[in-house]
Scaffold this motif. Structure first.
Motif, mmCIF file in Angstrom:
data_model
loop_
_atom_site.group_PDB
_atom_site.id
_atom_site.type_symbol
_atom_site.label_atom_id
_atom_site.label_comp_id
_atom_site.label_asym_id
_atom_site.label_seq_id
_atom_site.Cartn_x
_atom_site.Cartn_y
_atom_site.Cartn_z
ATOM 1 N N GLY A 1 2.689 -5.805 -16.386
ATOM 2 C CA GLY A 1 2.226 -4.744 -15.495
ATOM 3 C C GLY A 1 2.136 -3.408 -16.207
ATOM 4 N N ALA A 2 3.117 -3.124 -17.073
ATOM 5 C CA ALA A 2 3.127 -1.859 -17.818
ATOM 6 C C ALA A 2 1.922 -1.766 -18.755
ATOM 7 C CB ALA A 2 4.424 -1.727 -18.613
ATOM 8 N N ALA A 3 1.537 -2.886 -19.352
ATOM 9 C CA ALA A 3 0.378 -2.885 -20.249
ATOM 10 C C ALA A 3 -0.892 -2.538 -19.477
ATOM 11 C CB ALA A 3 0.236 -4.250 -20.927
ATOM 12 N N HIS A 4 -1.016 -3.093 -18.272
ATOM 13 C CA HIS A 4 -2.186 -2.775 -17.439
ATOM 14 C C HIS A 4 -2.170 -1.301 -17.024
ATOM 15 C CE1 HIS A 4 -2.330 -7.292 -16.179
ATOM 16 N NE2 HIS A 4 -2.884 -7.074 -17.358
ATOM 17 N N ALA A 5 -0.988 -0.819 -16.651
ATOM 18 C CA ALA A 5 -0.870 0.581 -16.241
ATOM 19 C C ALA A 5 -1.172 1.521 -17.402
ATOM 20 C CB ALA A 5 0.535 0.849 -15.698
ATOM 21 N N ALA A 6 -0.741 1.153 -18.610
ATOM 22 C CA ALA A 6 -0.970 2.001 -19.784
ATOM 23 C C ALA A 6 -2.462 2.166 -20.044
ATOM 24 C CB ALA A 6 -0.273 1.408 -21.010
ATOM 25 N N THR A 7 -3.221 1.098 -19.867
ATOM 26 C CA THR A 7 -4.671 1.172 -20.057
ATOM 27 C C THR A 7 -5.292 2.147 -19.055
ATOM 28 O OG1 THR A 7 -4.760 -1.093 -20.885
ATOM 29 C CG2 THR A 7 -6.811 -0.147 -20.054
ATOM 30 N N LYS B 1 -4.057 8.000 -25.834
ATOM 31 C CA LYS B 1 -3.452 6.670 -25.880
ATOM 32 C C LYS B 1 -2.051 6.709 -25.263
ATOM 33 C CE LYS B 1 -2.119 2.903 -28.976
ATOM 34 N NZ LYS B 1 -2.591 1.883 -28.024
ATOM 35 N N ILE B 2 -1.826 5.834 -24.287
ATOM 36 C CA ILE B 2 -0.533 5.701 -23.620
ATOM 37 C C ILE B 2 -0.015 4.285 -23.832
ATOM 38 C CG2 ILE B 2 0.664 5.711 -21.387
ATOM 39 C CD1 ILE B 2 -0.160 8.477 -22.164
ATOM 40 N N ASP B 3 1.262 4.179 -24.132
ATOM 41 C CA ASP B 3 1.910 2.877 -24.236
ATOM 42 C C ASP B 3 3.101 2.872 -23.288
ATOM 43 O OD1 ASP B 3 2.443 0.312 -25.070
ATOM 44 O OD2 ASP B 3 3.534 0.920 -26.865
ATOM 45 N N MET B 4 3.359 1.751 -22.657
ATOM 46 C CA MET B 4 4.480 1.643 -21.727
ATOM 47 C C MET B 4 5.265 0.372 -22.014
ATOM 48 S SD MET B 4 2.780 2.779 -18.082
ATOM 49 C CE MET B 4 4.317 2.471 -17.216
ATOM 50 N N LYS B 5 6.574 0.467 -21.873
ATOM 51 C CA LYS B 5 7.456 -0.680 -22.057
ATOM 52 C C LYS B 5 8.475 -0.717 -20.927
ATOM 53 C CE LYS B 5 5.717 -1.838 -26.107
ATOM 54 N NZ LYS B 5 4.910 -3.073 -26.259
ATOM 55 N N VAL B 6 9.021 -1.903 -20.710
ATOM 56 C CA VAL B 6 10.127 -2.080 -19.769
ATOM 57 C C VAL B 6 11.333 -2.525 -20.591
ATOM 58 C CG1 VAL B 6 10.993 -3.407 -17.787
ATOM 59 C CG2 VAL B 6 8.600 -2.657 -17.847
ATOM 60 N N PRO B 7 12.189 -1.577 -21.003
ATOM 61 C CA PRO B 7 13.331 -1.935 -21.858
ATOM 62 C C PRO B 7 14.317 -2.895 -21.202
ATOM 63 C CG PRO B 7 12.947 0.431 -21.883
ATOM 64 C CD PRO B 7 12.109 -0.140 -20.782
ATOM 65 N N ILE C 1 13.997 -1.430 -12.529
ATOM 66 C CA ILE C 1 13.029 -1.735 -13.585
ATOM 67 C C ILE C 1 12.842 -0.457 -14.394
ATOM 68 C CG2 ILE C 1 10.710 -2.583 -14.111
ATOM 69 C CD1 ILE C 1 10.790 -3.671 -11.101
ATOM 70 N N ASP C 2 13.526 -0.383 -15.524
ATOM 71 C CA ASP C 2 13.436 0.805 -16.375
ATOM 72 C C ASP C 2 12.058 0.849 -17.025
ATOM 73 O OD1 ASP C 2 14.899 3.084 -17.665
ATOM 74 O OD2 ASP C 2 14.351 1.989 -19.468
ATOM 75 N N THR C 3 11.462 2.025 -17.072
ATOM 76 C CA THR C 3 10.112 2.173 -17.608
ATOM 77 C C THR C 3 10.070 3.329 -18.597
ATOM 78 O OG1 THR C 3 9.178 1.378 -15.520
ATOM 79 C CG2 THR C 3 7.682 2.496 -17.025
ATOM 80 N N THR C 4 9.595 3.056 -19.804
ATOM 81 C CA THR C 4 9.451 4.090 -20.825
ATOM 82 C C THR C 4 7.975 4.272 -21.135
ATOM 83 O OG1 THR C 4 11.581 3.473 -21.793
ATOM 84 C CG2 THR C 4 10.139 4.846 -23.122
ATOM 85 N N ILE C 5 7.526 5.523 -21.096
ATOM 86 C CA ILE C 5 6.120 5.852 -21.300
ATOM 87 C C ILE C 5 5.989 6.672 -22.587
ATOM 88 C CG2 ILE C 5 4.072 6.957 -20.310
ATOM 89 C CD1 ILE C 5 5.463 6.669 -17.554
ATOM 90 N N PHE C 6 5.193 6.166 -23.530
ATOM 91 C CA PHE C 6 4.966 6.848 -24.797
ATOM 92 C C PHE C 6 3.541 7.374 -24.837
ATOM 93 C CE2 PHE C 6 7.967 3.406 -25.485
ATOM 94 C CZ PHE C 6 9.005 4.012 -26.178
ATOM 95 N N GLU C 7 3.424 8.620 -25.191
ATOM 96 C CA GLU C 7 2.103 9.221 -25.354
ATOM 97 C C GLU C 7 1.793 9.327 -26.835
ATOM 98 O OE1 GLU C 7 0.010 13.482 -24.245
ATOM 99 O OE2 GLU C 7 1.774 12.812 -23.138
#
Length: 210
Positions: free
Chosen positions: A22-28, A37-43, A172-178
């Protein structure tokens, strides 16, 4: 004993994998919105009591920006997405190109509020879509409600909405990288997923890990 008290690391690993998809879809979607460019992970994903949830955001009196929505369909419940005011401001300033935007202003702009609701729509929608794809369940979010308040007051409202819920939620921890953002500057948010009691079993039965 209720099913949610028997959730194991296997269940949480499945939810983490779903969260990362889901995070990959949201990052797009966010990359397109922010034109960077945004990248997201769920640690991690974990079960937590409501007392523990308070500590995730710095305590009950911490002022946060929260998106709340109900989950409807084959599995029901509620979901919060929570960011600190500073992190929410960072995203919305970039989105609406207004460096002075602040959620704590007395006359906060409608454009900023709409942008935050759209952010919440993208993030929660991407996660729930991934969950739906994995389970085969029909799951739809209601329109998001945005609140800026002390987290204790916000979570209390959600618990009133879900009066039949127990005393735990899925975090659900979410980390967003720009792009060009250092690791120490990454944005950390939290989803708090509160399925209705019967929906815990529905979800994990559909995943085949009951």
């Amino acid at each position: 004993m209720s099913f949610k008290n028997n959730i194991t690391s296997v269940h949480l690993d499945v939810l983490k994998e779903i969260g990362n998809i889901g995070a990959a879809h949201a990052a797009t979607a966010l990359s397109n919105l922010l034109n960077t460019k945004i990248d997201m992970k769920v640690p991690y994903v974990k079960m937590a009591s409501f007392n523990e949830i308070m500590e995730f955001v710095g305590g009950a009196e911490s002022v946060v920006v929260s998106i709340y929505l109900r989950i409807e369909g084959d599995a029901t419940g509620g979901m919060f997405f929570v960011l600190t005011v500073e992190q929410a401001n960072h995203f919305i300033r970039k989105l609406i190109h207004d460096d002075k935007f602040d959620f704590q202003d007395t006359n906060v702009s409608d454009m900023g509020i709409s942008a935050m609701q759209e952010l919440g729509n993208i993030l929660s929608g991407s996660y729930l879509s991934s969950l739906s794809d994995f389970t085969g369940l029909k799951i739809q979010p209601t329109p998001p409600a945005l609140t800026v308040d002390m987290f204790g007051a916000i979570i209390s409202y959600g618990l009133i909405e879900l009066s039949q819920i127990g005393d735990h939620a899925i975090v659900i921890d979410t980390t967003i990288f720009e792009e060009h953002m250092e690791g120490s500057e990454s944005v950390h948010g939290h989803f708090f997923l509160l399925p209705d009691p019967e929906s815990f079993e529905t979800i994990f039965s559909a995943l085949g890990v009951l």
